[in-house]
Design an enzyme around this catalytic site. Structure first.
Site, PDB file in Angstrom:
ATOM      1  N   LYS A 196      19.237 -11.887  14.273  1.00  0.00           N
ATOM      2  CA  LYS A 196      19.163 -12.714  15.477  1.00  0.00           C
ATOM      3  C   LYS A 196      18.070 -12.225  16.425  1.00  0.00           C
ATOM      4  O   LYS A 196      17.364 -13.026  17.052  1.00  0.00           O
ATOM      5  CB  LYS A 196      20.518 -12.691  16.196  1.00  0.00           C
ATOM      6  CG  LYS A 196      20.501 -13.367  17.555  1.00  0.00           C
ATOM      7  CD  LYS A 196      21.850 -13.343  18.234  1.00  0.00           C
ATOM      8  CE  LYS A 196      21.759 -13.980  19.624  1.00  0.00           C
ATOM      9  NZ  LYS A 196      23.074 -14.126  20.269  1.00  0.00           N
ATOM     10  N   HIS A 243      17.054 -37.074 -23.194  1.00  0.00           N
ATOM     11  CA  HIS A 243      17.119 -37.655 -21.855  1.00  0.00           C
ATOM     12  C   HIS A 243      18.558 -37.766 -21.350  1.00  0.00           C
ATOM     13  O   HIS A 243      19.017 -38.822 -20.924  1.00  0.00           O
ATOM     14  CB  HIS A 243      16.422 -39.009 -21.828  1.00  0.00           C
ATOM     15  CG  HIS A 243      14.956 -38.941 -22.136  1.00  0.00           C
ATOM     16  ND1 HIS A 243      14.062 -38.264 -21.322  1.00  0.00           N
ATOM     17  CD2 HIS A 243      14.235 -39.418 -23.181  1.00  0.00           C
ATOM     18  CE1 HIS A 243      12.849 -38.359 -21.851  1.00  0.00           C
ATOM     19  NE2 HIS A 243      12.931 -39.034 -22.977  1.00  0.00           N
TER      20      HIS A 243
END
Length: 507
Positions: A134, A270
């Protein structure tokens, strides 16, 4: 200048601490880490000497102290913060080095208890790391030993990092903690990730790919840290790196073949199985799978749910496969398959407690999460709705076709015979077109075959098209407003039909 080092993984910690000391830093550390640093001859201040408070509760409370967190969180650009530190006699901490208790490693051990898991949930470490991240404009935070080298050199040479470099380290720190928390929440959910009001997934990057689905797209592959099985964790025994589409097709082949308890071979193109067969003799299973659609098989992916034998490897000669998947390989089989210079050969662990029981799809604005389509069905419970009952052989063909059907994209039509996929239709906007495509693929094999439809037959023309081609039996969920017309058409054609009561859409 002060640096706080408190790490579980101490790889490279001694060398990095040495560089910080050379740059003029005082090192503060906790028990285990301090012991390793002092054993290497480095001067280290014990954290409890800084706080004036000892480690308590068997080490559960170490860094959780106002003196430590004030030293980390104070903004150096605010005079009020700097003055308050001075007033209270608190020194600022400029570098924080931390990594966390091995929670994931612990819960993956056989026989781990809840108590063991809870004791390996780190509290002080994430809090300290988050505080430093932070305040990254003022504090350098490091969670990855791979960053010790370049950070140490930058500090030694310039005694600082750029704001962008600090931001990058803070980003990595927040991701590190977020992934850790996600693993804990997943563990405590006992596998029920769908019911929670929030869903978090902390994946670990394995590698960047050359590109994504197309060359203009970026792509990366990540693994679930809680799992050890599946395609992503497969061992690549041979061949070039996997591509984005390779992973997708290999997953489709693997999930299809492992849905069968008997020995099976599956060929995928596919994302759809174009060949699948179950047979006690693996080479026979492969040959039958190939015969299902030899044209589409070229350049596809082939998977097995048993150790791939040398005889099967010889049977595969002459057909190009981009990926071969199996749980293991006979040594001679590997020797044969490795002659395929670029083909990826994957050894996959079938188990591993990962997220394979769930289906996650990203959509604009969020995501969809569902349990996998893994319901167990008993063909004996199916409802025969026609005048003619299925024969024992027809029921077996229907059961096979129905199981294959859930691995085909909607609208899915599967033609099966003798535990072999002989034709399929997929991805069509209407079901009758899928039926015609399946019939065309099957050719002469359509005669006497069983047809499975992933959703109900909406019109009688579906039945008529199948009957005219020679299909003998049909399995479908039922539930159409025209079920009576569909049943009447099946009776008129002398077919047998069962309602399964279950739908298997796969979009």
């Amino acid at each position: 200048m002060k640096a706080l080092i408190s790490v579980y993984d101490r790889t490279g910690a001694v060398e990095f601490a040495g560089k910080l000391i050379e740059a003029g830093f005082e090192i503060i550390s906790t028990g285990g880490t301090r012991g390793e640093l002092t054993a290497a001859g480095l001067p280290v201040t014990l954290l409890s000497d800084v706080t004036g408070f000892p480690e308590v509760l068997d080490g559960r409370v170490k860094t959780l102290h106002p003196v430590i967190h004030a030293g980390i969180l104070a903004r150096r650009d605010l005079e009020s913060h700097v003055a308050e530190l001075s007033e209270r006699g608190i020194d600022g901490i400029d570098v924080v080095v931390g990594n966390l208790y091995p929670f994931v490693e612990t819960i993956r051990k056989p026989g781990v208890t809840l108590e063991d898991a809870l004791e390996n949930i780190d509290i002080g470490g994430p809090t300290m790391i988050r505080a430093a991240a932070k305040n990254y404009p003022s504090v350098i935070v490091i969670v990855d030993p791979n960053d010790y080298g370049w950070v140490g050199e930058r500090i030694r040479q310039a005694n600082s990092l750029t704001l962008e470099e600090r931001k990058g380290l803070a980003l990595k720190a927040f991701r590190h903690v977020a992934q850790y928390d996600a693993a804990v929440s997943r563990y405590l959910s006992d596998g029920d990730v769908v019911s929670g009001s929030e869903f978090t997934v902390g994946f670990e990057k394995i590698a960047d790919m050359r590109y994504g689905e197309n060359p203009h797209q970026k792509g990366s592959v990540y693994r679930d840290p809680l799992g050890s099985g599946g395609i992503v964790n497969a061992e690549r025994l041979h061949g070039i790196e996997m591509s984005f589409t390779n992973y997708l097709d290999a997953e489709a082949a693997w999930s299809a073949v492992t849905d069968f308890s008997d020995a099976a071979a599956c060929i995928v193109k596919h994302l759809n199985p174009c060949g699948l067969s179950v047979h006690d003799d693996q080479p026979t299973a492969y040959r039958r799978a190939l015969e299902g659609d030899p044209v589409s098989a070229y350049g596809g992916i082939v998977a097995y749910n048993r150790t791939l034998t040398a005889e099967t490897a010889r049977a595969m000669r002459g057909v190009l496969y981009h990926v071969i998947v199996a749980p293991d390989y006979e040594p001679e089989a590997l020797d044969i398959l490795k002659r395929r210079k670029e083909t990826r050969i994957l050894k996959v662990n079938a188990t591993g407690g990962d997220l394979s029981g769930f289906d996650l799809r990203l959509v604009s604005g969020g995501a969809l999460l569902q349990t996998a389509d893994a319901i167990e069905e008993d063909p004996a419970s199916w409802q025969v709705v026609t005048e003619r009952e299925p024969t024992e052989r027809e029921l077996a063909d229907l059961a096979f076709a129905w199981r294959v059907c859930k691995h085909i994209k909607s609208n899915a039509i599967v033609l099966g015979k003798d535990n072999t996929l002989v034709g399929m239709g997929t991805g069509q906007p209407n079901r009758v077109t899928s039926i015609r495509l399946a019939i065309e693929t099957a050719g002469d094999k359509v005669t006497g075959s069983a047809l499975a439809s992933d959703a109900f037959m909406p019109f009688a023309d579906n039945i008529e098209a199948a009957a005219q081609a020679g299909v003998a039996s049909i399995a479908q969920p039922g539930g159409s407003m025209r079920d009576d017309e569909v049943i009447e058409a099946a009776n008129r054609e002398g077919m047998t039909m069962v309602f399964t009561g279950i739908r298997h859409f796969r979009h």
